[in-house]
Each structure stands twice: as C-alpha cells, then as structure tokens.
Scaffold this motif. Structure first.
Motif, mmCIF file in Angstrom:
data_model
loop_
_atom_site.group_PDB
_atom_site.id
_atom_site.type_symbol
_atom_site.label_atom_id
_atom_site.label_comp_id
_atom_site.label_asym_id
_atom_site.label_seq_id
_atom_site.Cartn_x
_atom_site.Cartn_y
_atom_site.Cartn_z
ATOM 1 N N GLY A 104 10.380 -6.050 -3.210
ATOM 2 C CA GLY A 104 11.118 -6.115 -1.959
ATOM 3 C C GLY A 104 10.599 -5.226 -0.868
ATOM 4 N N GLY A 105 9.723 -4.277 -1.180
ATOM 5 C CA GLY A 105 9.156 -3.407 -0.164
ATOM 6 C C GLY A 105 7.709 -3.750 0.108
ATOM 7 N N CYS A 106 7.101 -3.033 1.024
ATOM 8 C CA CYS A 106 5.710 -3.300 1.368
ATOM 9 C C CYS A 106 5.103 -2.066 2.010
ATOM 10 C CB CYS A 106 5.590 -4.500 2.296
ATOM 11 S SG CYS A 106 6.627 -4.405 3.771
ATOM 12 N N VAL A 107 3.793 -1.969 1.901
ATOM 13 C CA VAL A 107 3.021 -0.880 2.484
ATOM 14 C C VAL A 107 1.885 -1.489 3.290
ATOM 15 C CG1 VAL A 107 1.569 1.138 2.027
ATOM 16 C CG2 VAL A 107 3.548 0.665 0.559
ATOM 17 N N LEU A 108 1.737 -1.029 4.514
ATOM 18 C CA LEU A 108 0.585 -1.393 5.337
ATOM 19 C C LEU A 108 -0.336 -0.185 5.402
ATOM 20 C CD1 LEU A 108 -0.996 -3.212 7.294
ATOM 21 C CD2 LEU A 108 0.447 -2.336 9.149
ATOM 22 N N ALA A 109 -1.596 -0.361 4.976
ATOM 23 C CA ALA A 109 -2.607 0.692 5.045
ATOM 24 C C ALA A 109 -3.639 0.299 6.087
ATOM 25 C CB ALA A 109 -3.280 0.877 3.683
ATOM 26 N N THR A 110 -3.825 1.156 7.083
ATOM 27 C CA THR A 110 -4.757 0.840 8.158
ATOM 28 C C THR A 110 -5.873 1.865 8.219
ATOM 29 O OG1 THR A 110 -3.724 2.128 9.944
ATOM 30 C CG2 THR A 110 -2.795 -0.057 9.482
ATOM 31 N N ASP A 111 -7.010 1.415 8.724
ATOM 32 C CA ASP A 111 -8.146 2.300 8.966
ATOM 33 C C ASP A 111 -9.083 1.562 9.899
ATOM 34 O OD1 ASP A 111 -10.630 4.005 8.513
ATOM 35 O OD2 ASP A 111 -9.273 4.926 7.077
ATOM 36 N N LEU A 112 -9.884 2.320 10.651
ATOM 37 C CA LEU A 112 -10.924 1.676 11.449
ATOM 38 C C LEU A 112 -11.831 0.835 10.567
ATOM 39 C CD1 LEU A 112 -12.112 4.436 13.955
ATOM 40 C CD2 LEU A 112 -11.285 2.156 14.569
ATOM 41 N N ASP A 113 -12.145 1.357 9.390
ATOM 42 C CA ASP A 113 -13.011 0.683 8.433
ATOM 43 C C ASP A 113 -12.352 0.805 7.063
ATOM 44 O OD1 ASP A 113 -14.933 -0.130 6.647
ATOM 45 O OD2 ASP A 113 -16.582 0.982 7.569
ATOM 46 N N ARG A 115 -12.818 -0.570 4.153
ATOM 47 C CA ARG A 115 -13.563 -1.148 3.040
ATOM 48 C C ARG A 115 -13.320 -0.444 1.698
ATOM 49 N NH1 ARG A 115 -19.674 -0.341 4.760
ATOM 50 N NH2 ARG A 115 -18.754 -0.637 6.835
ATOM 51 N N HIS A 116 -12.877 0.810 1.727
ATOM 52 C CA HIS A 116 -12.710 1.567 0.485
ATOM 53 C C HIS A 116 -11.325 1.422 -0.141
ATOM 54 C CE1 HIS A 116 -16.570 3.611 1.009
ATOM 55 N NE2 HIS A 116 -16.251 3.732 2.286
ATOM 56 N N ILE A 117 -10.441 0.686 0.508
ATOM 57 C CA ILE A 117 -9.070 0.550 0.013
ATOM 58 C C ILE A 117 -8.997 -0.669 -0.899
ATOM 59 C CG2 ILE A 117 -6.644 0.378 0.637
ATOM 60 C CD1 ILE A 117 -7.418 1.437 3.421
ATOM 61 N N SER A 118 -8.815 -0.437 -2.190
ATOM 62 C CA SER A 118 -8.791 -1.538 -3.152
ATOM 63 C C SER A 118 -7.415 -2.197 -3.166
ATOM 64 C CB SER A 118 -9.166 -1.034 -4.542
ATOM 65 O OG SER A 118 -8.308 0.003 -4.953
ATOM 66 N N PRO A 119 -7.358 -3.468 -3.587
ATOM 67 C CA PRO A 119 -6.102 -4.212 -3.557
ATOM 68 C C PRO A 119 -5.063 -3.654 -4.518
ATOM 69 C CG PRO A 119 -7.992 -5.693 -3.760
ATOM 70 C CD PRO A 119 -8.494 -4.305 -3.993
ATOM 71 N N ALA A 120 -3.817 -3.929 -4.203
ATOM 72 C CA ALA A 120 -2.695 -3.595 -5.080
ATOM 73 C C ALA A 120 -1.510 -4.463 -4.670
ATOM 74 C CB ALA A 120 -2.329 -2.118 -4.973
ATOM 75 N N PRO A 121 -0.604 -4.783 -5.595
ATOM 76 C CA PRO A 121 0.600 -5.524 -5.208
ATOM 77 C C PRO A 121 1.400 -4.752 -4.161
ATOM 78 C CG PRO A 121 0.340 -5.489 -7.590
ATOM 79 C CD PRO A 121 -0.668 -4.526 -7.036
ATOM 80 N N HIS A 122 2.014 -5.486 -3.262
ATOM 81 C CA HIS A 122 2.875 -4.936 -2.207
ATOM 82 C C HIS A 122 2.085 -4.117 -1.178
ATOM 83 C CE1 HIS A 122 5.933 -6.209 -4.999
ATOM 84 N NE2 HIS A 122 5.547 -5.313 -5.884
ATOM 85 N N LEU A 123 0.766 -4.267 -1.158
ATOM 86 C CA LEU A 123 -0.080 -3.513 -0.233
ATOM 87 C C LEU A 123 -0.848 -4.477 0.659
ATOM 88 C CD1 LEU A 123 -1.439 -0.863 0.738
ATOM 89 C CD2 LEU A 123 -3.108 -1.171 -1.105
ATOM 90 N N GLU A 124 -0.711 -4.286 1.955
ATOM 91 C CA GLU A 124 -1.524 -5.004 2.934
ATOM 92 C C GLU A 124 -2.511 -4.021 3.542
ATOM 93 O OE1 GLU A 124 -1.311 -7.437 7.201
ATOM 94 O OE2 GLU A 124 0.545 -6.837 6.180
ATOM 95 N N VAL A 125 -3.759 -4.443 3.677
ATOM 96 C CA VAL A 125 -4.812 -3.606 4.239
ATOM 97 C C VAL A 125 -5.290 -4.246 5.537
ATOM 98 C CG1 VAL A 125 -7.080 -2.571 3.848
ATOM 99 C CG2 VAL A 125 -5.503 -2.869 1.931
ATOM 100 N N ARG A 126 -5.402 -3.416 6.577
ATOM 101 C CA ARG A 126 -5.769 -3.985 7.875
ATOM 102 C C ARG A 126 -6.713 -3.042 8.623
ATOM 103 N NH1 ARG A 126 -0.792 -5.310 11.602
ATOM 104 N NH2 ARG A 126 -0.307 -6.582 9.766
ATOM 105 N N ALA A 127 -7.783 -3.606 9.194
ATOM 106 C CA ALA A 127 -8.620 -2.851 10.127
ATOM 107 C C ALA A 127 -7.828 -2.671 11.415
ATOM 108 C CB ALA A 127 -9.923 -3.598 10.399
ATOM 109 N N HIS A 128 -7.707 -1.412 11.861
ATOM 110 C CA HIS A 128 -6.807 -1.129 12.977
ATOM 111 C C HIS A 128 -7.229 0.178 13.625
ATOM 112 C CE1 HIS A 128 -3.008 0.445 14.770
ATOM 113 N NE2 HIS A 128 -2.730 -0.838 14.963
#
Length: 304
Positions: A104-113, A115-128
């Motif tokens: 039911g929850g979620c995490v947004l992880a942002t970085d300029l780059d 590429r080093h953030i590996s996937p995980a459930p409930h995790l969205e990764v975005r270049a930002h």
C-alpha cells in the motif's frame, strides 16, 4: 527535544492527488529511468558516471546507513507511507524504505543519474534534477536527503521545495556533514599529521570550488525552522576514523575520486600517495567530521 511524530500522518482533506507528476499508491516492481533520461553532470564534485562511483556508494552506505536508518525508523515509517529520497545515489536508503512501506505504500528514489539504484518492490526510480524538475506538493509522508544539499549551490531553494513536497504532518530528514573539525589524533609523525590536515583543507576547497558547502550540516537546523518546519530534532554523530572504518575508507577513496580536483587545489600525486599510505596505517587515528541528522515536521495534519 521531542522526536517528530512516530505515526504516519493521516491524509489531510484536499491534499494533492496523484497526477502526471505523482507516483501511484503502489507502483509494484521497480522502474528504472531509461538511459536517455539520465541527466548530464552539472559540475558537482561527485559524478555517478565515473568508475569511482560504486565504491563511493559502498563506503557511504557502510559508514552512514547505521546512522540514517535508525533515525528514519524512529519516524514510524511503515505500511502505506509515501516516501521520497532525493539524490538516492546507490539506493541503500530507498530500498530500506521500500521494504517497510508495502503493501500500500511507495517510495520514489530520484537522482540526476540513477543507474546505481537496483530494483525493489514498492520502489520507483526516476532521473530527476532537484534544482529544476518539478515535484508534487503536499504529497509525501517522509522526505529524506542525505549528503545532497551541501553539494547544491541552490540548497536553500531546494530545501523549500522539499518542504512543499511534504503533506501536512510529514517529516523531512536531512543528514549532512560539518567538516570544520576533523583533526588527526594519532599519526606516525608531525609531517604526516600536517599532510593529512593539508589534504582535508584541499578537499574542502575543492568542494567549495564546485559550489558546495562542507559546513552545511551545522546550518540545517536553522534552515529547517526558517522553512516553516516544527519539532526540529538534531542528532550529531562523530566517531574515530581508523584503517578498518568505512568513514576512513571513504576518505581514502576520495583521494582517487577527487584526484583532479585535489591537484587543482595544489596537492601533488606524490602527496596523495603518502596520504593513502597514512590512511592504511593500522595505528593512524583521526576524528570524523560531524554528521548532523536533522528532522523537522510540517505543521498541520493529524497522527494515527
């Protein structure tokens, strides 16, 4: 000073609803930014695209996750929370959060780059780009930025954006260094002590030349208060660095990662070689810089 609320803030009527800029309540499997979305390096001292970045993230996680994660746990973060980490780097903090917020929850992880953030459930990764790209307002229960704002000249404006991204009752955690005092404590001789001190001064100058503020950690509490947060909670962390510590391994790594910048500040490769030898000496000891972990809560909202 009391801790920020240990329970998830109840959504306030009228808070921003998910839209094109928002993440869904449960994004499911992680999504990584396509390569074409990776942003160019704006000139910050540390670049995720270099061969040095993997070791940078390893050292940071080993040295400072034991500080950052218990502080985040004390907020009560758990199932159903919506979280944001900016400048997520290697992703250790974001993955830890993602493991606590589902279902039911979620995490947004942002970085300029990112590429080093590996996937995980409930995790969205975005270049930002936190300086230029939009963030939703009144959206997140918890926002965290570790060792990010000190590198950004526009840090105060970015801090205001992070505060606006919190929903009422949400918590912001900023973990930052103050490197103004981190002296050698045990060195083989006076010359080695002077060389280590010269290295620290050159590193500080290099970070300032890149637009950073190596002393930003001491300014964060007042900045959070000025940005409108309440229940400001400050925890300083200092340790003794030695050859087996992750924090000294990080310093050793910086002699490579920041080599060109250190040379530009007047150091030589011969001096850097001697510094590396000193940092691997089992008898060497130095005080760490102070890591200030500071939390503040956005007024309003209710706790459950």
């Amino acid at each position: 000073m009391p801790q920020p609320t240990a329970a998830r803030p109840t959504p306030t009527p009228g808070h921003a609803q998910p839209g094109p800029e928002h993440i869904s309540p449960d994004p499911g499997p992680a999504r990584s930014a396509p390569p074409e979305q990776v942003r160019p390096d704006p000139g910050y001292a540390f670049d995720n695209a270099t061969p040095h970045s993997t070791e940078q993230h390893r050292c940071l996680a080993a040295a400072y996750d034991p500080v950052t994660l218990p502080r985040l746990a004390a907020t009560g973060v758990g199932p159903g929370w919506t979280c944001l980490e900016v400048g997520a780097g290697g992703g250790s903090v974001a993955r830890w959060l993602a493991g606590r917020v589902g279902p039911g929850g979620c995490v947004l992880a942002t970085d300029l780059d990112p590429r080093h953030i590996s996937p995980a459930p409930h995790l969205e990764v975005r270049a930002h780009d936190i300086v230029r790209d939009p963030l939703p307002e009144n959206r997140y229960d918890l926002v965290v930025a570790r060792l990010v704002l000190q590198h950004i000249p526009e840090r105060r404006a970015v801090l205001d954006r992070l505060v606006r991204a919190l929903r009422p009752g949400g918590v912001l955690q900023i973990d930052e260094f103050d490197t103004s005092y981190e002296p050698p404590l045990l060195a083989p001789d006076a010359e080695s002590e002077q060389l280590y001190t010269a290295f620290l001064a050159a590193k500080s100058a290099a970070l300032r030349a890149a637009g950073g503020d190596p002393h930003w950690g001491r300014r964060v509490p007042a900045a959070l208060r000025e940005a409108g947060l309440v229940a400001i909670d400050i925890r300083p962390y200092v340790e003794v660095r030695h050859a087996g510590s992750a924090s000294l391994q990080l310093q050793l790594h910086h002699t490579h990662h920041l080599r060109d910048r250190l040379l530009a500040q007047g150091m030589t490769d011969r001096q850097l070689d001697r510094i590396r030898e000193l940092m691997t000496d089992p008898g060497f000891r130095a005080a760490s810089s102070v890591l200030y972990s500071t939390q503040g809560r956005k007024p309003g909202g209710t706790s459950r």
